[in-house]
Motif scaffolding. Structure first.
Motif, PDB file in Angstrom:
ATOM      1  N   ALA A   1      30.764 -14.421 -50.762  1.00 59.83           N
ATOM      2  CA  ALA A   1      31.293 -14.951 -49.509  1.00 59.83           C
ATOM      3  C   ALA A   1      30.623 -14.297 -48.303  1.00 59.83           C
ATOM      4  O   ALA A   1      30.317 -14.950 -47.296  1.00 59.83           O
ATOM      5  CB  ALA A   1      32.807 -14.733 -49.448  1.00 59.83           C
ATOM      6  N   ARG A   2      30.344 -12.943 -48.423  1.00 57.55           N
ATOM      7  CA  ARG A   2      29.701 -12.253 -47.320  1.00 57.55           C
ATOM      8  C   ARG A   2      28.272 -12.739 -47.129  1.00 57.55           C
ATOM      9  O   ARG A   2      27.796 -12.947 -46.025  1.00 57.55           O
ATOM     10  CB  ARG A   2      29.721 -10.752 -47.588  1.00 57.55           C
ATOM     11  CG  ARG A   2      29.190  -9.910 -46.443  1.00 57.55           C
ATOM     12  CD  ARG A   2      29.193  -8.442 -46.823  1.00 57.55           C
ATOM     13  NE  ARG A   2      30.518  -8.023 -47.298  1.00 57.55           N
ATOM     14  CZ  ARG A   2      30.756  -6.850 -47.882  1.00 57.55           C
ATOM     15  NH1 ARG A   2      29.762  -6.005 -48.092  1.00 57.55           N
ATOM     16  NH2 ARG A   2      31.974  -6.557 -48.281  1.00 57.55           N
ATOM     17  N   SER A   3      27.562 -12.968 -48.219  1.00 60.28           N
ATOM     18  CA  SER A   3      26.177 -13.440 -48.113  1.00 60.28           C
ATOM     19  C   SER A   3      26.119 -14.876 -47.605  1.00 60.28           C
ATOM     20  O   SER A   3      25.162 -15.276 -46.959  1.00 60.28           O
ATOM     21  CB  SER A   3      25.485 -13.337 -49.470  1.00 60.28           C
ATOM     22  OG  SER A   3      26.154 -14.172 -50.411  1.00 60.28           O
ATOM     23  N   SER A   4      27.182 -15.673 -47.892  1.00 59.75           N
ATOM     24  CA  SER A   4      27.160 -17.050 -47.419  1.00 59.75           C
ATOM     25  C   SER A   4      27.348 -17.132 -45.916  1.00 59.75           C
ATOM     26  O   SER A   4      27.003 -18.128 -45.294  1.00 59.75           O
ATOM     27  CB  SER A   4      28.273 -17.848 -48.124  1.00 59.75           C
ATOM     28  OG  SER A   4      29.542 -17.336 -47.755  1.00 59.75           O
ATOM     29  N   LEU A   5      27.936 -16.087 -45.323  1.00 61.74           N
ATOM     30  CA  LEU A   5      28.109 -16.082 -43.875  1.00 61.74           C
ATOM     31  C   LEU A   5      26.818 -15.741 -43.147  1.00 61.74           C
ATOM     32  O   LEU A   5      26.707 -15.962 -41.942  1.00 61.74           O
ATOM     33  CB  LEU A   5      29.198 -15.069 -43.476  1.00 61.74           C
ATOM     34  CG  LEU A   5      30.626 -15.395 -43.958  1.00 61.74           C
ATOM     35  CD1 LEU A   5      31.571 -14.275 -43.556  1.00 61.74           C
ATOM     36  CD2 LEU A   5      31.098 -16.722 -43.387  1.00 61.74           C
ATOM     37  N   LYS A   6      25.876 -15.169 -43.837  1.00 61.89           N
ATOM     38  CA  LYS A   6      24.599 -14.802 -43.245  1.00 61.89           C
ATOM     39  C   LYS A   6      23.613 -15.954 -43.407  1.00 61.89           C
ATOM     40  O   LYS A   6      23.415 -16.459 -44.502  1.00 61.89           O
ATOM     41  CB  LYS A   6      24.032 -13.543 -43.921  1.00 61.89           C
ATOM     42  CG  LYS A   6      24.894 -12.304 -43.711  1.00 61.89           C
ATOM     43  CD  LYS A   6      24.255 -11.097 -44.371  1.00 61.89           C
ATOM     44  CE  LYS A   6      25.098  -9.845 -44.160  1.00 61.89           C
ATOM     45  NZ  LYS A   6      24.497  -8.651 -44.812  1.00 61.89           N
ATOM     46  N   THR A   7      23.027 -16.366 -42.286  1.00 64.30           N
ATOM     47  CA  THR A   7      22.031 -17.436 -42.320  1.00 64.30           C
ATOM     48  C   THR A   7      20.716 -16.903 -41.818  1.00 64.30           C
ATOM     49  O   THR A   7      20.652 -15.940 -41.058  1.00 64.30           O
ATOM     50  CB  THR A   7      22.480 -18.616 -41.440  1.00 64.30           C
ATOM     51  OG1 THR A   7      22.678 -18.147 -40.095  1.00 64.30           O
ATOM     52  CG2 THR A   7      23.764 -19.226 -41.947  1.00 64.30           C
ATOM     53  N   ARG A   8      19.676 -17.566 -42.245  1.00 64.28           N
ATOM     54  CA  ARG A   8      18.353 -17.154 -41.806  1.00 64.28           C
ATOM     55  C   ARG A   8      18.142 -17.537 -40.348  1.00 64.28           C
ATOM     56  O   ARG A   8      18.540 -18.618 -39.922  1.00 64.28           O
ATOM     57  CB  ARG A   8      17.290 -17.799 -42.688  1.00 64.28           C
ATOM     58  CG  ARG A   8      17.270 -17.261 -44.116  1.00 64.28           C
ATOM     59  CD  ARG A   8      16.129 -17.866 -44.905  1.00 64.28           C
ATOM     60  NE  ARG A   8      16.276 -19.331 -44.997  1.00 64.28           N
ATOM     61  CZ  ARG A   8      15.356 -20.139 -45.514  1.00 64.28           C
ATOM     62  NH1 ARG A   8      14.215 -19.627 -45.970  1.00 64.28           N
ATOM     63  NH2 ARG A   8      15.566 -21.436 -45.587  1.00 64.28           N
ATOM     64  N   ARG A   9      17.523 -16.660 -39.579  1.00 64.99           N
ATOM     65  CA  ARG A   9      17.280 -16.893 -38.167  1.00 64.99           C
ATOM     66  C   ARG A   9      15.791 -16.769 -37.882  1.00 64.99           C
ATOM     67  O   ARG A   9      15.074 -15.970 -38.496  1.00 64.99           O
ATOM     68  CB  ARG A   9      18.029 -15.867 -37.307  1.00 64.99           C
ATOM     69  CG  ARG A   9      19.519 -15.811 -37.559  1.00 64.99           C
ATOM     70  CD  ARG A   9      20.224 -17.033 -37.017  1.00 64.99           C
ATOM     71  NE  ARG A   9      20.097 -17.131 -35.570  1.00 64.99           N
ATOM     72  CZ  ARG A   9      20.541 -18.147 -34.857  1.00 64.99           C
ATOM     73  NH1 ARG A   9      21.134 -19.173 -35.467  1.00 64.99           N
ATOM     74  NH2 ARG A   9      20.396 -18.170 -33.542  1.00 64.99           N
ATOM     75  N   LEU A  10      15.331 -17.566 -36.949  1.00 63.90           N
ATOM     76  CA  LEU A  10      13.941 -17.460 -36.527  1.00 63.90           C
ATOM     77  C   LEU A  10      13.747 -16.193 -35.712  1.00 63.90           C
ATOM     78  O   LEU A  10      14.656 -15.737 -35.023  1.00 63.90           O
ATOM     79  CB  LEU A  10      13.559 -18.678 -35.669  1.00 63.90           C
ATOM     80  CG  LEU A  10      13.459 -20.024 -36.406  1.00 63.90           C
ATOM     81  CD1 LEU A  10      13.252 -21.143 -35.393  1.00 63.90           C
ATOM     82  CD2 LEU A  10      12.318 -20.005 -37.402  1.00 63.90           C
ATOM     83  N   PRO A  11      12.565 -15.592 -35.767  1.00 66.68           N
ATOM     84  CA  PRO A  11      12.306 -14.404 -34.940  1.00 66.68           C
ATOM     85  C   PRO A  11      12.438 -14.727 -33.450  1.00 66.68           C
ATOM     86  O   PRO A  11      12.322 -15.871 -33.017  1.00 66.68           O
ATOM     87  CB  PRO A  11      10.864 -14.031 -35.301  1.00 66.68           C
ATOM     88  CG  PRO A  11      10.618 -14.661 -36.633  1.00 66.68           C
ATOM     89  CD  PRO A  11      11.432 -15.918 -36.652  1.00 66.68           C
ATOM     90  N   LYS A  12      12.686 -13.706 -32.638  1.00 68.47           N
ATOM     91  CA  LYS A  12      12.883 -13.901 -31.213  1.00 68.47           C
ATOM     92  C   LYS A  12      11.631 -14.421 -30.511  1.00 68.47           C
ATOM     93  O   LYS A  12      11.719 -15.053 -29.462  1.00 68.47           O
ATOM     94  CB  LYS A  12      13.331 -12.591 -30.571  1.00 68.47           C
ATOM     95  CG  LYS A  12      14.710 -12.135 -31.031  1.00 68.47           C
ATOM     96  CD  LYS A  12      15.128 -10.867 -30.302  1.00 68.47           C
ATOM     97  CE  LYS A  12      16.528 -10.442 -30.730  1.00 68.47           C
ATOM     98  NZ  LYS A  12      16.972  -9.204 -30.031  1.00 68.47           N
ATOM     99  N   TRP A  13      10.475 -14.119 -31.102  1.00 69.47           N
ATOM    100  CA  TRP A  13       9.238 -14.547 -30.456  1.00 69.47           C
ATOM    101  C   TRP A  13       8.864 -15.992 -30.812  1.00 69.47           C
ATOM    102  O   TRP A  13       7.848 -16.509 -30.325  1.00 69.47           O
ATOM    103  CB  TRP A  13       8.078 -13.636 -30.872  1.00 69.47           C
ATOM    104  CG  TRP A  13       7.931 -13.452 -32.363  1.00 69.47           C
ATOM    105  CD1 TRP A  13       8.422 -12.454 -33.112  1.00 69.47           C
ATOM    106  CD2 TRP A  13       7.246 -14.340 -33.268  1.00 69.47           C
ATOM    107  NE1 TRP A  13       8.095 -12.627 -34.434  1.00 69.47           N
ATOM    108  CE2 TRP A  13       7.361 -13.780 -34.551  1.00 69.47           C
ATOM    109  CE3 TRP A  13       6.554 -15.535 -33.120  1.00 69.47           C
ATOM    110  CZ2 TRP A  13       6.822 -14.384 -35.675  1.00 69.47           C
ATOM    111  CZ3 TRP A  13       5.997 -16.126 -34.225  1.00 69.47           C
ATOM    112  CH2 TRP A  13       6.136 -15.563 -35.495  1.00 69.47           C
ATOM    113  N   THR A  14       9.669 -16.652 -31.623  1.00 68.02           N
ATOM    114  CA  THR A  14       9.327 -18.004 -32.065  1.00 68.02           C
ATOM    115  C   THR A  14       9.194 -19.001 -30.906  1.00 68.02           C
ATOM    116  O   THR A  14       8.211 -19.751 -30.848  1.00 68.02           O
ATOM    117  CB  THR A  14      10.360 -18.514 -33.082  1.00 68.02           C
ATOM    118  OG1 THR A  14      10.415 -17.620 -34.202  1.00 68.02           O
ATOM    119  CG2 THR A  14      10.002 -19.908 -33.551  1.00 68.02           C
TER     120      THR A  14
END
Length: 359
Positions: free
Chosen positions: A12-25
């Motif tokens: 459940a904890r891992s499902s709350l984490k989503t991949r995010r693009l880097p800030k420089w994208t």
């Protein structure tokens, strides 16, 4: 705790984490979009800078949205698209202002000098390289100053009546006429002062002859300024919390004193902003000055006698003159007008802030 419970909590904890693009994208996608637009549009000669910028913006929006949808999720992609559109709208709204400011600085600075600000156009034709805008600066300051002295008390008192005292049909009627006056063209205000003041009233003070003057121009400008001052002051007074008024009344303070010492100081920054907007409009009006002040190439410090120039009228005259020297004077006068209005606005803001801190 059993192994199943632990594994379920970790999942459940891992499902709350989503991949995010880097800030420089976004910066990287923007740079890539500019390069692609240059290679596809500008360098082959398919379009100029404007079309290249539009193509780069579209490539940026599409690329960032697709990349966000692939790496993150659909909600994040829609959020990035909406954010990019908001920034794009801001840039589009800011672009004309920056373009005007840049054009004024580039073309107005060529002729701008201390000599230009210290001499008039008296005995100088449009085909001469001499001459300046000193007489127009004096006229603008006097006309706008007189119009402000007339308009601000009337506008503020009118707004106080509408908000604090006005009830029933009279208040609605005043507000209606103020709204109607907001859309009056400047030429109509000039014609009104021409018919009333110049042709009817001024002959009583000038041996029976109509008298064109800077004061008549100030009256026409005050007609244009009044609805702006009334509406802006009214809105600022309505934003003052009612608890401030109720607290003052509970202490036994009269209503007029509450308005003078509590309501008006609280709304002062907004009122000053509205007044300066009205002043900026008055300084840029040309039609009323042509009709009732008639212009004057010489310096005239007396606003009650004789024609008088203004910066807006000076720009109009020079822009229409068939001379290679006239456009330079027109651009320099336009830059002077903008700087003058900016200086007055900053001074008024600093004065209002100082008074507020002093209290």
């Amino acid at each position: 705790m059993s192994a199943e419970v632990v594994s379920h909590a970790v999942g459940a904890r891992s499902s709350l984490k989503t991949r995010r693009l880097p800030k420089w994208t976004p910066a990287g996608v923007a740079g890539a979009a500019v390069v692609i637009a240059l290679l596809a549009v500008y360098l082959p000669g398919a379009g100029g800078p404007v079309l290249t910028g539009i193509a780069a913006a579209l490539i940026f929006l599409i690329g960032l949205t697709v990349l966000s949808a692939a790496v993150e999720n659909g909600r994040a992609a829609r959020n990035r698209l909406a954010t990019s559109l908001v920034y794009a709208a801001f840039v589009l709204a800011l672009a004309p202002l920056l373009s005007v400011a840049y054009t004024l600085l580039v073309k107005g600075s060529d002729r701008m000098s201390l000599y230009f600000l210290q001499v008039s156009m008296n005995n100088v034709s449009a085909f001469d390289n001499e001459g300046g805008a000193y007489h127009a600066i004096i006229g603008t300051l006097e006309q706008a100053g007189i119009a402000t002295l007339i308009t601000v008390p009337l506008g503020v008192l009118g707004a106080i009546y509408i908000v604090e005292y006005g009830r029933g049909r009279l208040s609605m009627l005043i507000r209606f006429f103020v709204d109607v006056m907001t859309g009056i063209p400047s030429i109509v205000a000039g014609l009104f002062i021409l018919a009333f003041w110049v042709l009817i009233v001024s002959p009583y003070f000038n041996n029976g002859r109509p008298q064109y003057s800077g004061f008549a121009a100030a009256l026409a400008l005050s007609v244009l300024m009044l609805p702006t001052v009334v509406r802006s002051t009214e809105e600022m007074l309505r934003l003052v919390p009612g608890a401030l008024r109720e607290g003052a009344y509970a202490l036994g303070i009269p209503k007029w004193r509450t308005i003078l010492r509590i309501v008006l100081p609280t709304a002062a920054p907004g009122i000053v902003t509205g007044v300066m907007l009205a002043v900026a409009r008055a300084c840029g009006e040309t039609a009323p000055v042509i009709l009732v002040a008639f212009g004057n190439p010489a310096i005239n410090f007396n606003p009650f006698s004789g024609g008088q120039e203004s910066l807006s009228l000076f720009v109009y005259d020079q822009a229409g003159a068939a001379s290679k020297y006239a456009p330079g004077r027109a651009w320099a006068a336009a830059l002077t007008l903008v700087v003058l209005v900016l200086a007055l606005t900053v001074a008024a803001k600093l004065l209002a802030r100082r008074n507020k801190l002093g209290r």
